[in-house]
Design a protein around this motif. Structure first.
Motif, PDB file in Angstrom:
ATOM      1  N   GLY A 106       0.788  -1.226   0.000  1.00  0.00           N
ATOM      2  CA  GLY A 106       0.000   0.000   0.000  1.00  0.00           C
ATOM      3  C   GLY A 106       0.820   1.276   0.000  1.00  0.00           C
ATOM      4  N   ASN A 107       2.074   1.204  -0.432  1.00  0.00           N
ATOM      5  CA  ASN A 107       2.966   2.376  -0.436  1.00  0.00           C
ATOM      6  C   ASN A 107       3.114   2.986   0.956  1.00  0.00           C
ATOM      7  OD1 ASN A 107       3.654   2.315  -3.224  1.00  0.00           O
ATOM      8  ND2 ASN A 107       1.611   3.089  -3.660  1.00  0.00           N
ATOM      9  N   TYR A 108       3.025   2.143   1.956  1.00  0.00           N
ATOM     10  CA  TYR A 108       3.162   2.560   3.348  1.00  0.00           C
ATOM     11  C   TYR A 108       4.596   3.019   3.612  1.00  0.00           C
ATOM     12  CZ  TYR A 108       1.779   2.365   8.288  1.00  0.00           C
ATOM     13  OH  TYR A 108       1.437   2.681   9.573  1.00  0.00           O
ATOM     14  N   VAL A 109       4.755   3.961   4.505  1.00  0.00           N
ATOM     15  CA  VAL A 109       6.079   4.419   4.906  1.00  0.00           C
ATOM     16  C   VAL A 109       6.236   4.106   6.392  1.00  0.00           C
ATOM     17  CG1 VAL A 109       7.651   6.372   5.102  1.00  0.00           C
ATOM     18  CG2 VAL A 109       6.011   6.300   3.210  1.00  0.00           C
ATOM     19  N   VAL A 110       7.194   3.249   6.731  1.00  0.00           N
ATOM     20  CA  VAL A 110       7.449   2.887   8.123  1.00  0.00           C
ATOM     21  C   VAL A 110       8.436   3.891   8.706  1.00  0.00           C
ATOM     22  CG1 VAL A 110       8.369   1.116   9.665  1.00  0.00           C
ATOM     23  CG2 VAL A 110       7.030   0.447   7.662  1.00  0.00           C
ATOM     24  N   ALA A 111       8.106   4.418   9.893  1.00  0.00           N
ATOM     25  CA  ALA A 111       8.964   5.400  10.564  1.00  0.00           C
ATOM     26  C   ALA A 111       9.564   4.779  11.817  1.00  0.00           C
ATOM     27  CB  ALA A 111       8.152   6.631  10.945  1.00  0.00           C
ATOM     28  N   THR A 112      10.891   4.781  11.904  1.00  0.00           N
ATOM     29  CA  THR A 112      11.589   4.365  13.117  1.00  0.00           C
ATOM     30  C   THR A 112      11.969   5.639  13.854  1.00  0.00           C
ATOM     31  OG1 THR A 112      12.417   2.393  12.010  1.00  0.00           O
ATOM     32  CG2 THR A 112      13.551   3.066  14.028  1.00  0.00           C
ATOM     33  N   THR A 113      11.457   5.782  15.088  1.00  0.00           N
ATOM     34  CA  THR A 113      11.584   7.053  15.802  1.00  0.00           C
ATOM     35  C   THR A 113      12.688   7.096  16.842  1.00  0.00           C
ATOM     36  OG1 THR A 113      10.005   6.475  17.543  1.00  0.00           O
ATOM     37  CG2 THR A 113       9.103   7.408  15.498  1.00  0.00           C
ATOM     38  N   SER A 114      13.252   5.943  17.194  1.00  0.00           N
ATOM     39  CA  SER A 114      14.339   5.960  18.175  1.00  0.00           C
ATOM     40  C   SER A 114      15.194   4.721  18.004  1.00  0.00           C
ATOM     41  CB  SER A 114      13.804   6.024  19.603  1.00  0.00           C
ATOM     42  OG  SER A 114      13.232   4.792  19.983  1.00  0.00           O
ATOM     43  N   ASP A 115      16.401   4.812  18.483  1.00  0.00           N
ATOM     44  CA  ASP A 115      17.323   3.684  18.495  1.00  0.00           C
ATOM     45  C   ASP A 115      17.112   2.980  19.834  1.00  0.00           C
ATOM     46  OD1 ASP A 115      19.364   1.880  18.361  1.00  0.00           O
ATOM     47  OD2 ASP A 115      20.969   3.365  18.277  1.00  0.00           O
ATOM     48  N   LYS A 116      16.139   2.100  19.895  1.00  0.00           N
ATOM     49  CA  LYS A 116      15.761   1.480  21.164  1.00  0.00           C
ATOM     50  C   LYS A 116      16.871   0.638  21.782  1.00  0.00           C
ATOM     51  CE  LYS A 116      10.879   1.405  20.104  1.00  0.00           C
ATOM     52  NZ  LYS A 116      10.673   1.471  18.690  1.00  0.00           N
ATOM     53  N   ASP A 117      17.790   0.136  20.952  1.00  0.00           N
ATOM     54  CA  ASP A 117      18.862  -0.716  21.471  1.00  0.00           C
ATOM     55  C   ASP A 117      20.126   0.060  21.802  1.00  0.00           C
ATOM     56  OD1 ASP A 117      17.284  -3.005  21.198  1.00  0.00           O
ATOM     57  OD2 ASP A 117      17.827  -3.187  19.095  1.00  0.00           O
ATOM     58  N   GLY A 118      20.157   1.334  21.426  1.00  0.00           N
ATOM     59  CA  GLY A 118      21.363   2.126  21.635  1.00  0.00           C
ATOM     60  C   GLY A 118      21.214   3.121  22.759  1.00  0.00           C
ATOM     61  N   PRO A 119      22.183   3.989  22.898  1.00  0.00           N
ATOM     62  CA  PRO A 119      22.178   4.954  23.998  1.00  0.00           C
ATOM     63  C   PRO A 119      21.039   5.969  23.921  1.00  0.00           C
ATOM     64  CG  PRO A 119      23.965   5.405  22.460  1.00  0.00           C
ATOM     65  CD  PRO A 119      23.350   4.106  22.057  1.00  0.00           C
ATOM     66  N   LYS A 120      20.433   6.147  22.735  1.00  0.00           N
ATOM     67  CA  LYS A 120      19.339   7.103  22.615  1.00  0.00           C
ATOM     68  C   LYS A 120      17.983   6.455  22.887  1.00  0.00           C
ATOM     69  CE  LYS A 120      20.107   8.943  18.444  1.00  0.00           C
ATOM     70  NZ  LYS A 120      20.237   9.818  17.306  1.00  0.00           N
ATOM     71  N   GLY A 121      17.957   5.155  23.154  1.00  0.00           N
ATOM     72  CA  GLY A 121      16.699   4.434  23.352  1.00  0.00           C
ATOM     73  C   GLY A 121      15.885   5.006  24.497  1.00  0.00           C
ATOM     74  N   HIS A 122      14.580   4.974  24.333  1.00  0.00           N
ATOM     75  CA  HIS A 122      13.670   5.513  25.351  1.00  0.00           C
ATOM     76  C   HIS A 122      12.628   4.461  25.686  1.00  0.00           C
ATOM     77  CE1 HIS A 122      15.260   9.560  24.765  1.00  0.00           C
ATOM     78  NE2 HIS A 122      15.212   9.313  23.471  1.00  0.00           N
ATOM     79  N   ARG A 123      12.471   4.177  26.973  1.00  0.00           N
ATOM     80  CA  ARG A 123      11.431   3.246  27.404  1.00  0.00           C
ATOM     81  C   ARG A 123      10.086   3.790  26.963  1.00  0.00           C
ATOM     82  NH1 ARG A 123       8.517   0.150  30.316  1.00  0.00           N
ATOM     83  NH2 ARG A 123       7.991  -0.038  32.446  1.00  0.00           N
ATOM     84  N   GLY A 124       9.289   2.963  26.317  1.00  0.00           N
ATOM     85  CA  GLY A 124       7.966   3.359  25.884  1.00  0.00           C
ATOM     86  C   GLY A 124       7.925   4.031  24.522  1.00  0.00           C
ATOM     87  N   ALA A 125       9.074   4.255  23.886  1.00  0.00           N
ATOM     88  CA  ALA A 125       9.077   4.868  22.558  1.00  0.00           C
ATOM     89  C   ALA A 125       8.401   3.931  21.568  1.00  0.00           C
ATOM     90  CB  ALA A 125      10.504   5.165  22.107  1.00  0.00           C
ATOM     91  N   ILE A 126       7.617   4.490  20.661  1.00  0.00           N
ATOM     92  CA  ILE A 126       6.970   3.679  19.633  1.00  0.00           C
ATOM     93  C   ILE A 126       7.373   4.182  18.256  1.00  0.00           C
ATOM     94  CG2 ILE A 126       4.999   3.087  21.093  1.00  0.00           C
ATOM     95  CD1 ILE A 126       3.325   5.091  19.450  1.00  0.00           C
TER      96      ILE A 126
END
Length: 128
Positions: free
Chosen positions: A37-57
């Motif tokens: 469907g020409n969807y665009v997936v957005a990754t908003t944080s590096d959950k596994d790295g130092p910038k990861g945020h608990r609860g980030a989606i």
């Protein structure tokens, strides 16, 4: 408890919306093809790295369609049983918008309106 796991935002121009969120927030965009469907997936944080945020989606962007209802930014709630969740939405006074669709490699998905007219969605992930 059923967590919010994803957000969705409609677009009119796929390249423009991807460029905006990449430039404004540094999000990583993955433009899927017509089979998705020409969807665009957005990754908003590096959950596994130092910038990861608990609860980030993470989230995604879908193409506006003339015949789809309530095309506004919304959130997606993960559920273990989409049919059971649809019944609970209806029993609580909400309205399910159509029947669940299969998103290949992801799970079953359906949108609903809450009692205030807000559109949200349910997702029964394959891995849940």
């Amino acid at each position: 408890m059923n967590p919010v796991v994803h957000f969705e935002i409609p677009y009119g121009n796929r390249d423009r919306i991807a460029a905006f969120y990449e430039q404004a927030f540094g999000w990583t965009m993955n433009k899927l093809g017509p089979d998705m469907g020409n969807y665009v997936v957005a990754t908003t944080s590096d959950k596994d790295g130092p910038k990861g945020h608990r609860g980030a989606i993470d989230g995604g962007f879908f193409e506006r369609k003339a015949d789809w209802p309530d095309q506004y930014p919304s959130v997606v709630v993960a559920v273990e049983d989409i049919q059971g969740a649809m019944k609970k939405v209806k029993a609580a006074g909400g309205e399910v918008l159509g029947e669940p669709m299969v998103i290949p490699g992801v799970g079953h998905y359906v949108s609903f309106r809450d009692t205030e007219g807000n559109r949200l969605s349910l997702l029964q992930p394959l891995a849940m």
